[in-house]
Design an enzyme around this catalytic site. Structure first.
Site, PDB file in Angstrom:
ATOM      1  N   ASP A 151     -10.643   3.505   4.540  1.00 44.25           N
ATOM      2  CA  ASP A 151     -11.143   2.129   4.508  1.00 44.25           C
ATOM      3  C   ASP A 151     -12.678   2.099   4.444  1.00 44.25           C
ATOM      4  O   ASP A 151     -13.273   1.062   4.151  1.00 44.25           O
ATOM      5  CB  ASP A 151     -10.737   1.403   5.799  1.00 44.25           C
ATOM      6  CG  ASP A 151      -9.509   0.522   5.611  1.00 44.25           C
ATOM      7  OD1 ASP A 151      -9.361  -0.045   4.513  1.00 44.25           O
ATOM      8  OD2 ASP A 151      -8.731   0.393   6.565  1.00 44.25           O
ATOM      9  N   LYS A 201       0.836  -1.206   0.000  1.00 44.10           N
ATOM     10  CA  LYS A 201       0.000   0.000   0.000  1.00 44.10           C
ATOM     11  C   LYS A 201       0.868   1.253   0.000  1.00 44.10           C
ATOM     12  O   LYS A 201       0.614   2.194  -0.751  1.00 44.10           O
ATOM     13  CB  LYS A 201      -0.942  -0.015   1.218  1.00 44.10           C
ATOM     14  CG  LYS A 201      -2.086  -1.014   1.058  1.00 44.10           C
ATOM     15  CD  LYS A 201      -2.889  -1.238   2.333  1.00 44.10           C
ATOM     16  CE  LYS A 201      -3.957  -2.305   2.105  1.00 44.10           C
ATOM     17  NZ  LYS A 201      -4.720  -2.658   3.320  1.00 44.10           N
ATOM     18  N   GLN A 253      -4.365  -1.297   9.659  1.00 49.40           N
ATOM     19  CA  GLN A 253      -4.479  -2.631   9.076  1.00 49.40           C
ATOM     20  C   GLN A 253      -5.077  -3.617  10.082  1.00 49.40           C
ATOM     21  O   GLN A 253      -4.676  -3.662  11.242  1.00 49.40           O
ATOM     22  CB  GLN A 253      -3.091  -3.105   8.617  1.00 49.40           C
ATOM     23  CG  GLN A 253      -3.082  -4.399   7.833  1.00 49.40           C
ATOM     24  CD  GLN A 253      -3.707  -4.278   6.441  1.00 49.40           C
ATOM     25  OE1 GLN A 253      -3.825  -3.186   5.889  1.00 49.40           O
ATOM     26  NE2 GLN A 253      -4.103  -5.401   5.875  1.00 49.40           N
TER      27      GLN A 253
END
Ligand code: GUN
Length: 287
Positions: A121, A54, A98
């Site tokens: 997200d 990412k 994460q």
């Protein structure tokens, strides 16, 4: 019939080029690059690969990418402090913590602490709720990537029977919402669902996000269906595979995503696009 293989890698490359152009325009207009901060706690090997990818992809697109690697012993309070600092930093447009987190940390508390406008997200209750209300803002990147792949396949979603296997907040639930918004008739199946094979056989669109190696068998697939495989598993031989028995399913499907090289690359491309969108919102360019 042999299915068309939906090349997520090639599609993601094209998408990332488009995002990079948008990032360059943002830099010209605002004199700064969008900023994405990825936070990882502990040393889960899969998360390690995902988070590094990412950051790398962000930088390749001209986004300022920062990876925070925190030790597994990090307390919930310490992680919340880190999130608060990122919330307060005006140079930060996107915050991604994460998952999974170590067991001593409550993921809901952490997600709740993220500024909704930086929640790239789409996991905060506000952003998930906006999506469920038909007013999508920042949308979870994996389902968004799946929608792009369905578009690539030329899938007619209007009135189509779509089955989503998996009910996670990361994939299953937002995926179902996005399909519903496109007027599909959506069923969500999960580990307790009865007669899963029969549900699959009725699906014009099948999205598998269960995390079990080749659980969906080839003869469960309706002839002519479009199959999106979100799974990323290792089989007994240690080989990377999805939730669908791809080779057998490809005998019946019209189109199918490979693993790897399907959903994964599209997820990252979408994350970059959503980070740019968050930056534009925060800069007041789009409201
Ligand atoms: N773990 C697996 N997928 C994801 C994702 O899309 N976002 C975050 N934050 N964690 C994940």
């Amino acid at each position: 019939m042999t299915a068309r293989i939906l090349n997520g890698k090639a599609a993601a490359e094209a998408y990332r080029t488009k995002v990079a152009e948008g990032v360059a325009a943002f830099v010209r207009e605002h004199g700064r690059a969008p900023g994405l901060e990825v936070v990882m706690v502990g040393d889960d090997p899969a998360s390690d690969v995902y988070t590094r990818n990412k950051k790398k992809a962000a930088e390749a697109a001209g986004i300022r990418g920062v990876l925070h690697r925190l030790p597994a012993e990090t307390s919930e309070a310490e992680l919340l402090l880190r999130v608060a600092a990122l919330n307060a930093d005006p140079a930060v447009d996107g915050i991604l913590v994460q998952l999974p987190l170590p067991r001593h940390i409550d993921p809901d508390r952490v997600i709740d602490a993220i500024d909704c406008d930086k929640d790239v997200d789409g996991f905060t209750p506000k952003n998930a709720g906006l999506l469920a209300s038909g007013r999508p803002n920042l949308v979870a990147c994996t389902p968004k990537g799946c929608m792009h792949l369905l578009e690539l396949a030329g899938t007619d979603l209007l009135g189509a029977r779509a089955l989503v296997i998996g009910r996670s907040n990361i994939v299953g639930k937002p995926m179902a919402q996005l399909l519903l918004a496109r007027h599909a008739t959506v069923t969500i199946a999960h580990s307790r669902s009865r007669d899963l094979a029969d549900l699959c056989r009725e699906a014009d669109v099948l999205v598998a996000a269960v995390g079990r190696a080749r659980m969906v068998k080839g003869d469960w697939v309706k002839p002519g269906a479009v199959v999106i495989d979100v799974g990323m598993n290792r089989d007994a031989d240690g080989k990377l595979c999805g939730d669908v028995d791809t080779a057998a399913a490809a005998e019946r499907a019209a189109a199918i995503t490979p693993v790897p090289g399907g959903v994964g690359p599209m997820t990252i491309a979408c994350l970059l696009d959503i980070t740019l969108l968050a930056a534009r919102h925060r800069a007041g360019a789009v409201r």
